[in-house]
Enzyme design. Structure first.
Site, PDB file in Angstrom:
ATOM      1  N   GLU A  10       0.481   1.961  -6.134  1.00  0.00           N
ATOM      2  CA  GLU A  10       1.195   3.180  -6.462  1.00  0.00           C
ATOM      3  C   GLU A  10       2.613   3.016  -5.943  1.00  0.00           C
ATOM      4  OE1 GLU A  10      -3.051   4.014  -5.952  1.00  0.00           O
ATOM      5  OE2 GLU A  10      -1.616   3.488  -4.387  1.00  0.00           O
ATOM      6  N   ASN A  68      11.428   5.335  -7.313  1.00  0.00           N
ATOM      7  CA  ASN A  68      11.744   4.006  -6.792  1.00  0.00           C
ATOM      8  C   ASN A  68      11.809   2.982  -7.932  1.00  0.00           C
ATOM      9  OD1 ASN A  68      12.086   1.660  -5.352  1.00  0.00           O
ATOM     10  ND2 ASN A  68      10.533   2.150  -3.814  1.00  0.00           N
ATOM     11  N   ILE A 124       4.549  -1.927   0.952  1.00  0.00           N
ATOM     12  CA  ILE A 124       5.616  -2.922   1.054  1.00  0.00           C
ATOM     13  C   ILE A 124       6.834  -2.156   1.534  1.00  0.00           C
ATOM     14  CG2 ILE A 124       7.154  -4.525  -0.142  1.00  0.00           C
ATOM     15  CD1 ILE A 124       4.953  -5.106  -2.126  1.00  0.00           C
ATOM     16  N   ALA A 125       7.410  -2.599   2.631  1.00  0.00           N
ATOM     17  CA  ALA A 125       8.569  -1.900   3.180  1.00  0.00           C
ATOM     18  C   ALA A 125       9.584  -2.911   3.695  1.00  0.00           C
ATOM     19  CB  ALA A 125       8.133  -0.977   4.321  1.00  0.00           C
ATOM     20  N   TYR A 166       7.948  -5.007  -9.622  1.00  0.00           N
ATOM     21  CA  TYR A 166       6.553  -5.096 -10.022  1.00  0.00           C
ATOM     22  C   TYR A 166       6.434  -5.501 -11.490  1.00  0.00           C
ATOM     23  CZ  TYR A 166       5.983  -2.601  -5.606  1.00  0.00           C
ATOM     24  OH  TYR A 166       6.032  -2.234  -4.289  1.00  0.00           O
TER      25      TYR A 166
END
Length: 165
Positions: A112, A117, A78-79, A124
């Site tokens: 992961e 972060n 995910i970016a 999450y």
């Protein structure tokens, strides 16, 4: 407002978008960004993977995807472009890929995330992911530990966290 659009996968024109995704990935992940080959490898999994992009006014600002591993949707990436953070784009992408996992009959997810972060880890956790273990030295450029997180029930998570309107 950002919209998650366009599944990467079987269409040949999708491969043209890889350069733009890789560029966003480099901005987000610095030297640890995926190569074009890594993206292509994920897409070759066909129906065993799912990737989407987020665009604002036609400009690619983020992407996300998972690959099926057994009965789980393993979040591969995910970016969100650094200049676009704080706009809930990452959450939109996460929710979109989790919804697709459920449509495909998957109800568990693993991922992961870099130990540093904390913003991503909090997102999450909001969706019900729980820490399973730490993988020492998992990331390179720079070397960093990964926090491994698991979501046991995607359907319940999606019902408990209402989408932003």
């Amino acid at each position: 407002m950002a919209r998650a659009t366009r599944r990467f996968g079987h269409q040949t024109d999708d491969l043209r978008g890889l350069g733009r995704c890789r560029s966003v990935g480099k901005d987000v992940l610095r030297l640890g960004a995926w190569s074009k080959g890594a993206f292509a490898s994920e897409l070759k999994r066909g129906p065993k993977s799912y990737f989407v992009v987020a665009r604002i006014n036609g400009v690619l600002v983020g992407f996300a995807g998972w690959r099926q591993e057994g009965e789980e949707a393993h979040v591969a990436n995910i970016a969100v472009h650094p200049k676009m953070r704080g706009r809930k784009i990452g959450e939109l992408l996460l929710r979109t890929i989790l919804e697709e996992a459920v449509r495909r009959g998957l109800n568990e997810s693993m991922l992961e995330v870099r130990k540093s972060n904390l913003v991503a880890q909090n997102l999450y956790r909001k969706y019900g992911y729980k820490v399973v273990t730490i993988r020492r030295g998992y990331y390179s450029f720079p070397i960093e530990d990964a926090v491994v997180m698991k979501l046991e029930d995607i359907r319940s998570a999606l019902q408990s966290v209402r989408p932003r309107r």
